[in-house]
Design a protein around this motif. Sequence first.
Motif, PDB file in Angstrom:
ATOM      1  N   PHE A  84       0.829  -1.205   0.000  1.00  0.00           N
ATOM      2  CA  PHE A  84       0.000   0.000   0.000  1.00  0.00           C
ATOM      3  C   PHE A  84       0.864   1.256   0.000  1.00  0.00           C
ATOM      4  CE2 PHE A  84      -2.513   3.102   2.642  1.00  0.00           C
ATOM      5  CZ  PHE A  84      -3.494   3.365   1.697  1.00  0.00           C
ATOM      6  N   VAL A  85       1.935   1.251   0.798  1.00  0.00           N
ATOM      7  CA  VAL A  85       2.791   2.434   0.923  1.00  0.00           C
ATOM      8  C   VAL A  85       3.707   2.594  -0.283  1.00  0.00           C
ATOM      9  CG1 VAL A  85       4.649   3.492   2.275  1.00  0.00           C
ATOM     10  CG2 VAL A  85       2.703   2.435   3.442  1.00  0.00           C
ATOM     11  N   LEU A  86       4.330   1.515  -0.724  1.00  0.00           N
ATOM     12  CA  LEU A  86       5.416   1.615  -1.700  1.00  0.00           C
ATOM     13  C   LEU A  86       4.973   1.459  -3.148  1.00  0.00           C
ATOM     14  CD1 LEU A  86       8.105  -0.503   0.192  1.00  0.00           C
ATOM     15  CD2 LEU A  86       7.895   1.997   0.134  1.00  0.00           C
ATOM     16  N   ILE A  87       3.894   0.715  -3.382  1.00  0.00           N
ATOM     17  CA  ILE A  87       3.570   0.321  -4.753  1.00  0.00           C
ATOM     18  C   ILE A  87       2.221   0.834  -5.230  1.00  0.00           C
ATOM     19  CG2 ILE A  87       3.175  -1.646  -6.276  1.00  0.00           C
ATOM     20  CD1 ILE A  87       6.062  -1.405  -5.486  1.00  0.00           C
ATOM     21  N   ASP A  88       1.175   0.545  -4.484  1.00  0.00           N
ATOM     22  CA  ASP A  88      -0.184   0.762  -4.992  1.00  0.00           C
ATOM     23  C   ASP A  88      -0.434   2.204  -5.408  1.00  0.00           C
ATOM     24  OD1 ASP A  88      -0.847  -1.883  -4.647  1.00  0.00           O
ATOM     25  OD2 ASP A  88      -1.724  -1.604  -2.673  1.00  0.00           O
ATOM     26  N   GLY A  89      -0.832   2.376  -6.646  1.00  0.00           N
ATOM     27  CA  GLY A  89      -1.150   3.696  -7.179  1.00  0.00           C
ATOM     28  C   GLY A  89       0.060   4.467  -7.669  1.00  0.00           C
TER      29      GLY A  89
ATOM     30  N   VAL B 115       8.875  11.771  -1.667  1.00  0.00           N
ATOM     31  CA  VAL B 115       8.839  10.331  -1.407  1.00  0.00           C
ATOM     32  C   VAL B 115       8.637  10.049   0.079  1.00  0.00           C
ATOM     33  CG1 VAL B 115      10.224   8.227  -1.415  1.00  0.00           C
ATOM     34  CG2 VAL B 115      10.163   9.686  -3.442  1.00  0.00           C
ATOM     35  N   ILE B 116       9.433  10.696   0.926  1.00  0.00           N
ATOM     36  CA  ILE B 116       9.347  10.425   2.364  1.00  0.00           C
ATOM     37  C   ILE B 116       8.024  10.932   2.941  1.00  0.00           C
ATOM     38  CG2 ILE B 116      10.368  10.920   4.620  1.00  0.00           C
ATOM     39  CD1 ILE B 116      13.105  11.000   3.157  1.00  0.00           C
ATOM     40  N   GLY B 117       7.661  12.167   2.581  1.00  0.00           N
ATOM     41  CA  GLY B 117       6.409  12.725   3.083  1.00  0.00           C
ATOM     42  C   GLY B 117       5.207  11.927   2.604  1.00  0.00           C
ATOM     43  N   GLY B 118       5.199  11.565   1.306  1.00  0.00           N
ATOM     44  CA  GLY B 118       4.099  10.779   0.773  1.00  0.00           C
ATOM     45  C   GLY B 118       4.015   9.401   1.402  1.00  0.00           C
ATOM     46  N   ALA B 119       5.182   8.781   1.637  1.00  0.00           N
ATOM     47  CA  ALA B 119       5.199   7.451   2.252  1.00  0.00           C
ATOM     48  C   ALA B 119       4.682   7.503   3.684  1.00  0.00           C
ATOM     49  CB  ALA B 119       6.610   6.871   2.207  1.00  0.00           C
ATOM     50  N   LEU B 120       5.085   8.522   4.430  1.00  0.00           N
ATOM     51  CA  LEU B 120       4.625   8.631   5.822  1.00  0.00           C
ATOM     52  C   LEU B 120       3.118   8.877   5.879  1.00  0.00           C
ATOM     53  CD1 LEU B 120       7.529  10.729   7.412  1.00  0.00           C
ATOM     54  CD2 LEU B 120       7.015   8.304   7.778  1.00  0.00           C
ATOM     55  N   GLY B 121       2.616   9.722   4.986  1.00  0.00           N
ATOM     56  CA  GLY B 121       1.175   9.967   4.948  1.00  0.00           C
ATOM     57  C   GLY B 121       0.403   8.713   4.586  1.00  0.00           C
ATOM     58  N   THR B 122       0.913   7.968   3.599  1.00  0.00           N
ATOM     59  CA  THR B 122       0.249   6.730   3.196  1.00  0.00           C
ATOM     60  C   THR B 122       0.325   5.686   4.310  1.00  0.00           C
ATOM     61  OG1 THR B 122       0.944   7.224   0.929  1.00  0.00           O
ATOM     62  CG2 THR B 122       0.064   5.034   1.351  1.00  0.00           C
TER      63      THR B 122
ATOM     64  N   LEU C 289       0.371  11.663  -4.826  1.00  0.00           N
ATOM     65  CA  LEU C 289       0.922  12.503  -5.886  1.00  0.00           C
ATOM     66  C   LEU C 289       2.322  13.014  -5.543  1.00  0.00           C
ATOM     67  CD1 LEU C 289       0.517  13.736  -8.659  1.00  0.00           C
ATOM     68  CD2 LEU C 289      -0.535  15.718  -7.557  1.00  0.00           C
ATOM     69  N   PRO C 290       2.573  13.529  -4.321  1.00  0.00           N
ATOM     70  CA  PRO C 290       3.957  13.911  -4.009  1.00  0.00           C
ATOM     71  C   PRO C 290       4.934  12.746  -4.152  1.00  0.00           C
ATOM     72  CG  PRO C 290       2.455  14.766  -2.352  1.00  0.00           C
ATOM     73  CD  PRO C 290       1.649  13.851  -3.223  1.00  0.00           C
ATOM     74  N   MET C 291       4.477  11.553  -3.821  1.00  0.00           N
ATOM     75  CA  MET C 291       5.350  10.393  -3.937  1.00  0.00           C
ATOM     76  C   MET C 291       5.633  10.052  -5.406  1.00  0.00           C
ATOM     77  SD  MET C 291       4.972   6.979  -1.658  1.00  0.00           S
ATOM     78  CE  MET C 291       6.342   5.821  -1.499  1.00  0.00           C
ATOM     79  N   ILE C 292       4.605  10.128  -6.257  1.00  0.00           N
ATOM     80  CA  ILE C 292       4.792   9.872  -7.686  1.00  0.00           C
ATOM     81  C   ILE C 292       5.802  10.842  -8.282  1.00  0.00           C
ATOM     82  CG2 ILE C 292       3.654  10.009  -9.947  1.00  0.00           C
ATOM     83  CD1 ILE C 292       1.069   9.065  -8.500  1.00  0.00           C
ATOM     84  N   LEU C 293       5.595  12.136  -8.015  1.00  0.00           N
ATOM     85  CA  LEU C 293       6.491  13.149  -8.594  1.00  0.00           C
ATOM     86  C   LEU C 293       7.873  13.092  -7.956  1.00  0.00           C
ATOM     87  CD1 LEU C 293       3.986  16.139  -8.897  1.00  0.00           C
ATOM     88  CD2 LEU C 293       4.629  14.438 -10.613  1.00  0.00           C
TER      89      LEU C 293
ATOM     90  N   ALA D 150       9.694  10.233  -9.623  1.00  0.00           N
ATOM     91  CA  ALA D 150      10.099  10.640 -10.967  1.00  0.00           C
ATOM     92  C   ALA D 150      11.312  11.554 -10.915  1.00  0.00           C
ATOM     93  CB  ALA D 150       8.930  11.337 -11.672  1.00  0.00           C
ATOM     94  N   ALA D 151      11.305  12.519  -9.994  1.00  0.00           N
ATOM     95  CA  ALA D 151      12.427  13.456  -9.884  1.00  0.00           C
ATOM     96  C   ALA D 151      13.727  12.731  -9.543  1.00  0.00           C
ATOM     97  CB  ALA D 151      12.115  14.522  -8.833  1.00  0.00           C
ATOM     98  N   LEU D 152      13.672  11.822  -8.593  1.00  0.00           N
ATOM     99  CA  LEU D 152      14.874  11.101  -8.179  1.00  0.00           C
ATOM    100  C   LEU D 152      15.399  10.223  -9.305  1.00  0.00           C
ATOM    101  CD1 LEU D 152      13.929  10.115  -4.523  1.00  0.00           C
ATOM    102  CD2 LEU D 152      15.442  11.958  -5.270  1.00  0.00           C
ATOM    103  N   MET D 153      14.510   9.590 -10.058  1.00  0.00           N
ATOM    104  CA  MET D 153      14.970   8.749 -11.160  1.00  0.00           C
ATOM    105  C   MET D 153      15.538   9.580 -12.304  1.00  0.00           C
ATOM    106  SD  MET D 153      12.479   5.414 -11.337  1.00  0.00           S
ATOM    107  CE  MET D 153      10.911   6.101 -10.810  1.00  0.00           C
ATOM    108  N   VAL D 154      14.975  10.770 -12.538  1.00  0.00           N
ATOM    109  CA  VAL D 154      15.547  11.658 -13.561  1.00  0.00           C
ATOM    110  C   VAL D 154      16.975  12.047 -13.188  1.00  0.00           C
ATOM    111  CG1 VAL D 154      15.417  13.974 -14.551  1.00  0.00           C
ATOM    112  CG2 VAL D 154      13.355  12.572 -14.429  1.00  0.00           C
TER     113      VAL D 154
END
Length: 429
Positions: A83-88, A285-292, A322-326, A329-333
């Motif tokens: 749920f935290v790392l993958i879903d969505g 990533v960290i903020g989105g993961a903690l919220g999720t 959404l913050p986690m998705i972006l 993406a930023a880290l992989m770029v």
Amino acid sequence: MAIKSPAGDAEAVFGEGSTPDELAPVTAGARIASLDFIRGIAVMGILAANIIAFGQPLMATIYPPAFLSADGDSDHWWWIAQFVLIDGKMRGLFSVLFGAGLYLFIEKATERGATTGLAVRRLAFLGMFGLIHFYFIWIGDILFLYAVSGLALLAFYTLKPVNQLILGLLGYFISALIFAGLFGGLYWLASSGAMGEGEAAEMQSKMLAGMEADTQMAAAIQSGDYFAFVGANFTENLLMPVSTLSQAMVETIGLMLIGMALLRMGFFSGEFDHRKMVLWGWLGVIGGALGTLAIGLWVRSTDFDVLAAMLGYIAGSAFPRLPMILGLAALMVVYSPSWTGWFGQRVAAAGRAAFTNYLGTSILMLFVFHGWALGLYGELGRPQLYLVTLGGCIVMLLWSKPWLDRFKYGPLEWLWRCLTYGKKFPIRR
């Protein structure tokens, strides 16, 4: 607005280059390498996101009691991890990249004198692939959703990048707020005592009604009768692609618009300040993961009350997602240009053949789970299903690069290109 970036030529929707007049493939140096790498991570991550629904009823992804067997996850930490790392997140990355790729396809087409009709034709064939995927292979298809969303997106591709970004964010969060209001209201009515116990129980049973259909599909899959499975899809799930549009199209278009805007602003081609991208990437990533994580722990604390599970999974998780998705993406770029070794090359190759890998893994899962093959549907718990995911990802990494070393396109990328242009292309290098 022309793209001035290392990409040069066009990056297409699922990793295939497009040159409408000469109809020649893009060269390796003409691609935005970060898009290939991110797409490769996303297509493998989508298998991880879908694996529970491949091997168990669709509802089991959200609601662990829907497992037909013991889920092997008594404390539900595996559920929380997914749920935290993958879903969505992987679908979100894929949607963002789809928007970026669609813009590049249209831009190159118009530069060579074609019209947006070429993109319409391309998306129409994508929708055809999606419906075949849905009715004959697996009901978790996203291609039809992407095709219809892409057609709607054509109305917005000429907007300024900042307007695309604003509109995309509005669409995404409006969709999230609608679902939060819907499922939040239902959960409040059931848990606050605002309705009687009988009414609350009836509402919960209606929310679980889909599990009965899941059980019928499970019987068809386990029977080993492939035609019974297809027949059940046409009878039980005939309108499901349309209902998926009504539920997910606004969010999907929003993510695609964000992808278009970020591409045109230079996000994927390295034109943003790298230190800021790293900072904001990790914060997202960290903020989105903690919220999720907080939402997931709350759902678990309700002992997976079905309304709480749907509120958290479908509605609540959209806000930190959404913050986690972006951020991802930023880290992989930023980091992917230095990942040029064996693993990085194979991930990028998996991304270049993402269309084939997406549909190919669905076909592979037929052989793993259906009764006429290995017959493992409903038999495996979460840990075992993740081992199947690992096997699928290894297959993607092993075949994609050797194939693309010898051929210009992945098999389905080649077929899609031929259908789009109405012409047979040479596939060998």
